[in-house]
Design a protein around this motif. Structure first.
Motif, PDB file in Angstrom:
ATOM      1  N   PRO A   1       0.762  -1.266   0.096  1.00  0.00           N
ATOM      2  CA  PRO A   1       0.127   0.023  -0.046  1.00  0.00           C
ATOM      3  C   PRO A   1       0.871   1.237   0.061  1.00  0.00           C
ATOM      4  O   PRO A   1       1.639   1.624   1.020  1.00  0.00           O
ATOM      5  CB  PRO A   1      -0.859  -0.130   1.286  1.00  0.00           C
ATOM      6  CG  PRO A   1      -0.044  -1.076   2.056  1.00  0.00           C
ATOM      7  CD  PRO A   1       0.735  -1.849   1.200  1.00  0.00           C
ATOM      8  N   SER A   2       0.813   2.141  -1.233  1.00  0.00           N
ATOM      9  CA  SER A   2       1.558   3.141  -1.246  1.00  0.00           C
ATOM     10  C   SER A   2       0.917   4.569  -0.700  1.00  0.00           C
ATOM     11  O   SER A   2       1.595   5.462  -0.365  1.00  0.00           O
ATOM     12  CB  SER A   2       2.182   3.352  -2.722  1.00  0.00           C
ATOM     13  OG  SER A   2       1.039   3.334  -3.559  1.00  0.00           O
ATOM     14  N   SER A   3      -0.439   4.548  -0.817  1.00  0.00           N
ATOM     15  CA  SER A   3      -0.778   5.838  -0.297  1.00  0.00           C
ATOM     16  C   SER A   3      -1.906   5.453   0.724  1.00  0.00           C
ATOM     17  O   SER A   3      -2.581   4.434   1.027  1.00  0.00           O
ATOM     18  CB  SER A   3      -1.862   6.273  -1.517  1.00  0.00           C
ATOM     19  OG  SER A   3      -1.128   6.393  -2.714  1.00  0.00           O
ATOM     20  N   VAL A   4      -2.275   6.530   1.566  1.00  0.00           N
ATOM     21  CA  VAL A   4      -2.967   6.526   2.828  1.00  0.00           C
ATOM     22  C   VAL A   4      -4.502   6.017   2.190  1.00  0.00           C
ATOM     23  O   VAL A   4      -4.991   6.523   1.381  1.00  0.00           O
ATOM     24  CB  VAL A   4      -3.265   8.006   3.390  1.00  0.00           C
ATOM     25  CG1 VAL A   4      -3.840   7.790   4.589  1.00  0.00           C
ATOM     26  CG2 VAL A   4      -1.715   8.227   3.973  1.00  0.00           C
ATOM     27  N   GLY A   5      -4.989   5.081   2.964  1.00  0.00           N
ATOM     28  CA  GLY A   5      -6.248   4.584   2.570  1.00  0.00           C
ATOM     29  C   GLY A   5      -6.227   3.396   1.874  1.00  0.00           C
ATOM     30  O   GLY A   5      -7.006   2.219   1.578  1.00  0.00           O
ATOM     31  N   ASP A   6      -4.929   2.805   1.160  1.00  0.00           N
ATOM     32  CA  ASP A   6      -5.010   1.577   0.465  1.00  0.00           C
ATOM     33  C   ASP A   6      -5.124   0.513   1.577  1.00  0.00           C
ATOM     34  O   ASP A   6      -4.458   0.328   2.359  1.00  0.00           O
ATOM     35  CB  ASP A   6      -3.469   1.726  -0.153  1.00  0.00           C
ATOM     36  CG  ASP A   6      -3.235   2.445  -1.415  1.00  0.00           C
ATOM     37  OD1 ASP A   6      -4.209   2.979  -1.880  1.00  0.00           O
ATOM     38  OD2 ASP A   6      -2.222   2.559  -1.834  1.00  0.00           O
ATOM     39  N   GLU A   7      -6.095  -0.454   1.120  1.00  0.00           N
ATOM     40  CA  GLU A   7      -6.557  -1.691   2.076  1.00  0.00           C
ATOM     41  C   GLU A   7      -6.527  -2.991   1.063  1.00  0.00           C
ATOM     42  O   GLU A   7      -7.196  -2.726   0.086  1.00  0.00           O
ATOM     43  CB  GLU A   7      -7.413  -1.302   2.951  1.00  0.00           C
ATOM     44  CG  GLU A   7      -7.708  -2.298   3.830  1.00  0.00           C
ATOM     45  CD  GLU A   7      -9.036  -1.899   4.894  1.00  0.00           C
ATOM     46  OE1 GLU A   7      -9.201  -2.769   5.636  1.00  0.00           O
ATOM     47  OE2 GLU A   7      -9.573  -0.738   4.719  1.00  0.00           O
ATOM     48  N   SER A   8      -6.237  -3.884   1.538  1.00  0.00           N
ATOM     49  CA  SER A   8      -6.659  -5.201   1.024  1.00  0.00           C
ATOM     50  C   SER A   8      -6.420  -6.371   2.008  1.00  0.00           C
ATOM     51  O   SER A   8      -5.828  -6.507   2.866  1.00  0.00           O
ATOM     52  CB  SER A   8      -5.802  -5.348  -0.380  1.00  0.00           C
ATOM     53  OG  SER A   8      -6.219  -6.802  -0.908  1.00  0.00           O
ATOM     54  N   GLY A   9      -7.219  -7.344   2.022  1.00  0.00           N
ATOM     55  CA  GLY A   9      -7.332  -8.330   2.727  1.00  0.00           C
ATOM     56  C   GLY A   9      -8.378  -9.356   2.834  1.00  0.00           C
ATOM     57  O   GLY A   9      -8.886  -9.508   1.459  1.00  0.00           O
ATOM     58  N   VAL A  10      -8.895  -9.851   3.782  1.00  0.00           N
ATOM     59  CA  VAL A  10      -9.698 -10.998   3.819  1.00  0.00           C
ATOM     60  C   VAL A  10     -11.075 -10.728   4.544  1.00  0.00           C
ATOM     61  O   VAL A  10     -11.005  -9.803   5.676  1.00  0.00           O
ATOM     62  CB  VAL A  10      -9.254 -12.547   4.490  1.00  0.00           C
ATOM     63  CG1 VAL A  10      -8.101 -13.054   3.488  1.00  0.00           C
ATOM     64  CG2 VAL A  10      -8.762 -12.261   5.960  1.00  0.00           C
ATOM     65  N   THR A  11     -12.234 -11.319   4.374  1.00  0.00           N
ATOM     66  CA  THR A  11     -13.326 -10.851   5.049  1.00  0.00           C
ATOM     67  C   THR A  11     -14.494 -12.044   5.220  1.00  0.00           C
ATOM     68  O   THR A  11     -14.357 -12.893   4.469  1.00  0.00           O
ATOM     69  CB  THR A  11     -14.257  -9.980   4.125  1.00  0.00           C
ATOM     70  OG1 THR A  11     -15.453  -9.383   4.790  1.00  0.00           O
ATOM     71  CG2 THR A  11     -14.308 -10.383   2.601  1.00  0.00           C
ATOM     72  N   LEU A  12     -15.020 -12.115   6.307  1.00  0.00           N
ATOM     73  CA  LEU A  12     -16.138 -12.686   6.548  1.00  0.00           C
ATOM     74  C   LEU A  12     -17.378 -11.828   6.347  1.00  0.00           C
ATOM     75  O   LEU A  12     -17.740 -10.974   7.112  1.00  0.00           O
ATOM     76  CB  LEU A  12     -16.161 -13.384   7.990  1.00  0.00           C
ATOM     77  CG  LEU A  12     -17.246 -14.230   8.580  1.00  0.00           C
ATOM     78  CD1 LEU A  12     -17.356 -15.527   7.904  1.00  0.00           C
ATOM     79  CD2 LEU A  12     -17.207 -14.239  10.112  1.00  0.00           C
ATOM     80  N   PHE A  13     -18.208 -12.077   5.314  1.00  0.00           N
ATOM     81  CA  PHE A  13     -19.042 -11.296   4.802  1.00  0.00           C
ATOM     82  C   PHE A  13     -20.455 -11.774   4.623  1.00  0.00           C
ATOM     83  O   PHE A  13     -20.686 -12.948   4.025  1.00  0.00           O
ATOM     84  CB  PHE A  13     -18.640 -10.791   3.246  1.00  0.00           C
ATOM     85  CG  PHE A  13     -19.292  -9.805   2.810  1.00  0.00           C
ATOM     86  CD1 PHE A  13     -19.034  -8.565   2.754  1.00  0.00           C
ATOM     87  CD2 PHE A  13     -20.441 -10.203   1.910  1.00  0.00           C
ATOM     88  CE1 PHE A  13     -19.822  -7.373   2.263  1.00  0.00           C
ATOM     89  CE2 PHE A  13     -21.258  -9.267   1.034  1.00  0.00           C
ATOM     90  CZ  PHE A  13     -20.779  -7.887   1.248  1.00  0.00           C
TER      91      PHE A  13
END
Length: 574
Positions: free
Chosen positions: A425-437
């Motif tokens: 993640p290079s910019s503030v707010g960048d996010e990636s991950g796993v979810t129980l949705f």
């Protein structure tokens, strides 16, 4: 919500009265369609190689309305989706309500075609058909019909008249429905003015009507009591498709209401025969026990034996349990197609030339350019481009904006799900991950996120009433610039854990969440991956996901008993 039906292939409107075959009983393992598979509607089609076909509700999940096929009523394979192209009903992409979308489908086989009629709540009601259920592209576009209600049925009478019974809301507070009926003209989709049909045993709300013709009677199967604890199956019959109907004195003919059974909310039933003449029924159920607090997989499809003698009322073989007995067809997994069997685990590397597995789901229409298998320079990965909105969205988010999310249903009480995530993640707010949705209103996530100009963190966030507080942990220095493994585990029947660690290294638990968070509403839980810039539209940092693994570790069926999940490896490109 809803009640469904299944018919023998020769004629959807005329059910046979063949005598049950003398066949040895074997063990039925419920649910037959585990995880988020509610409101089952099925047909047995002899001329399609003695195959059972079932459709279930999907609400906002896309592709919608999965079609599962089986030859033995225990091994079901996903062979396609009836709703897989935006042009079939473009208005689906504009739906705002998280409990809207495709409600209970009715699946029928008539004149060598498979037909579905359904209400896409928030968009339109209509019917569509195919000559080949194994080919997604063979399904037609939806023909809109003016049906002022939901849970529509479709029934061809002997004189050629096409009827649709449905649940019509007549009062919102308290929620009150009636079963009404229209005639449908094809191919226009025009309908007559609706008329009152029947209200069953007057347990509100009556829903999910399905009509079938047997031994000179028109039978009308209903779901009553709503889709929670009071859910029940009732039936009536009359000499005309337009009524009047007399009620079965034994109503409700199937329910778990006021019982201690682990399988609760049993309702929205359907009846059909196999090739030997044996009668069967399907219904939805939740594995919650009478406490009805913990049921993260939502409403699932269950099977039970039935008897229906000539001129008599059907007798359904309840109560529904995780292990039952009945004269099942011989085991046969010879089903066409490349889709997964519903009890299979996942082992996917997203190798070059492979495609996204057909049992993976998006939420509404995806922006297809945001997902790529083995892009240039990154073989054996699934590339995600971030959406502006995170999984919850905000007041300015539009349905057409889309969220970058892809997942698979939780199909086992106990499981481990993990992926490797290569993300810088290079910019503030960048996010990636796993979810129980469950929906955009109920989910729990573990993401790799940049929260400021200098730090990268692991952030656990849950959405929903009584959600636990966020947990934020700085990514350890020794993990920097490494591919991270993110994991979700259902480690008992009531809780999930979220963990992270360097690829092939020791995992560190970050948070736990109770399963009650995702035990809500009409849908069931998914596990999957997501990517977002959290509103920082100047950023488009990609995330690369690999080594997608979902392994069931046991199905709980109540009274302290588990039966094994299918542990065989499956999936293309591993």
């Amino acid at each position: 919500m809803k009640a469904l039906s299944l018919f023998v292939a020769a004629s959807l409107t005329r059910l046979g009265s063949a005598q049950p075959a003398k066949q040895q009983n074997s063990t039925i393992y419920n649910p037959i369609l585990p995880g988020f598979n509610p409101d089952p509607s099925c047909v047995f089609v002899k001329e399609w190689d003695n195959t059972f076909f079932c459709a279930t509700s999907t609400f906002l999940a896309f592709p919608g309305i999965p079609i599962h096929a089986s030859k033995d009523l225990q091994n079901f394979r996903l062979i396609g989706h009836a709703f897989s192209r935006p042009e079939q009903l473009p208005a689906f992409g504009n739906i705002t309500g998280q409990q809207q979308g495709w409600y209970a489908p009715t699946l029928r086989y008539h004149n060598k075609r498979f037909w579905i009629i359904n209400s896409c709540v928030g968009a339109a009601t209509g019917y569509w058909s195919t000559s080949d259920p194994y080919n997604n592209d063979a399904w037609t576009n939806v023909t809109p019909t003016e049906i002022p209600g939901y849970d529509p049925d479709i029934f061809w009478d002997t004189d050629g008249t096409i009827y649709s019974a449905f649940a019509k809301t007549v009062q919102n507070d308290p929620f009150t429905t009636e079963i009404h009926q229209v005639n449908i003209s094809m191919p226009s989709g025009n309908t007559t003015t609706d008329r009152f049909l029947w209200n069953g045993t007057a347990v509100q709300p009556p829903e999910g009507p399905h009509m079938m013709l047997k031994d000179g009677y028109h039978y009308l199967l209903l779901a009553e009591g709503g889709t929670a604890q009071a859910h029940q199956v009732t039936i009536g019959r009359g000499k005309s498709a337009q009524g009047p109907f007399e009620a079965d004195p034994a109503n409700p003919i199937l329910t778990a209401y006021n019982t201690s059974e682990y399988f609760q909310t049993v309702g929205h039933a359907d009846l059909f025969q196999d090739s030997a003449g044996n009668w069967w029924g399907v219904a939805l159920a939740t594995r919650s026990g009478p406490e009805y607090k913990t049921w993260p997989m939502g409403r699932e499809t269950v099977l039970y034996p039935a008897k229906w003698e000539k001129g008599q009322w059907p007798v359904l073989g309840g109560p529904v349990k995780g292990k039952m007995s009945g004269p099942l067809p011989a085991v046969n997994k010879n089903i066409r197609g490349s889709g997964a069997f519903v009890k299979d685990p996942d082992y996917y590397k997203f190798s070059p030339g492979s495609s996204i597995p057909s049992h993976f789901s998006y939420w509404r229409f995806p922006k297809t350019e945001d997902y790529a298998v083995s892009p240039k320079g990154h073989p054996n990965t699934l590339r995600l481009l971030p959406s502006r909105s995170n999984l919850t969205g905000d007041a300015t988010a539009l349905p057409t904006d889309g969220i970058t999310f892809i997942g698979r249903r939780q199909t086992d009480t106990l499981f481990i799900y993990s992926v490797d995530v290569d993300f810088s993640p290079s910019s503030v707010g960048d996010e990636s991950g796993v979810t129980l949705f469950l929906t955009q209103n109920y989910h729990a996530d573990l993401g790799i996120v940049r929260l400021n100009k200098t730090g990268i963190y692991l952030r656990f966030h849950a959405e929903g009433p009584a959600a636990p507080k966020d947990t934020i942990v700085a990514v350890p220095q020794r993990w920097n610039k490494q591919v991270l493994t993110l994991q979700i585990q259902a480690y008992n029947t009531t809780h999930f854990s979220f963990s992270a660690g360097p690829k092939a290294g020791k995992m560190q638990q970050i948070a736990t969440v109770p399963a009650t968070l995702v035990s809500n509403g009409f849908t069931g839980s998914f596990v999957g991956v997501y990517a977002t810039n959290n509103g920082n539209t100047k950023s488009n940092t990609p995330s690369y996901v690999s080594n997608w693994v979902y392994q069931g570790q046991g199905q709980y069926i109540g009274n302290g008993e588990f039966y094994p999940s299918n542990g065989q490896k499956g999936g293309a490109g591993f």
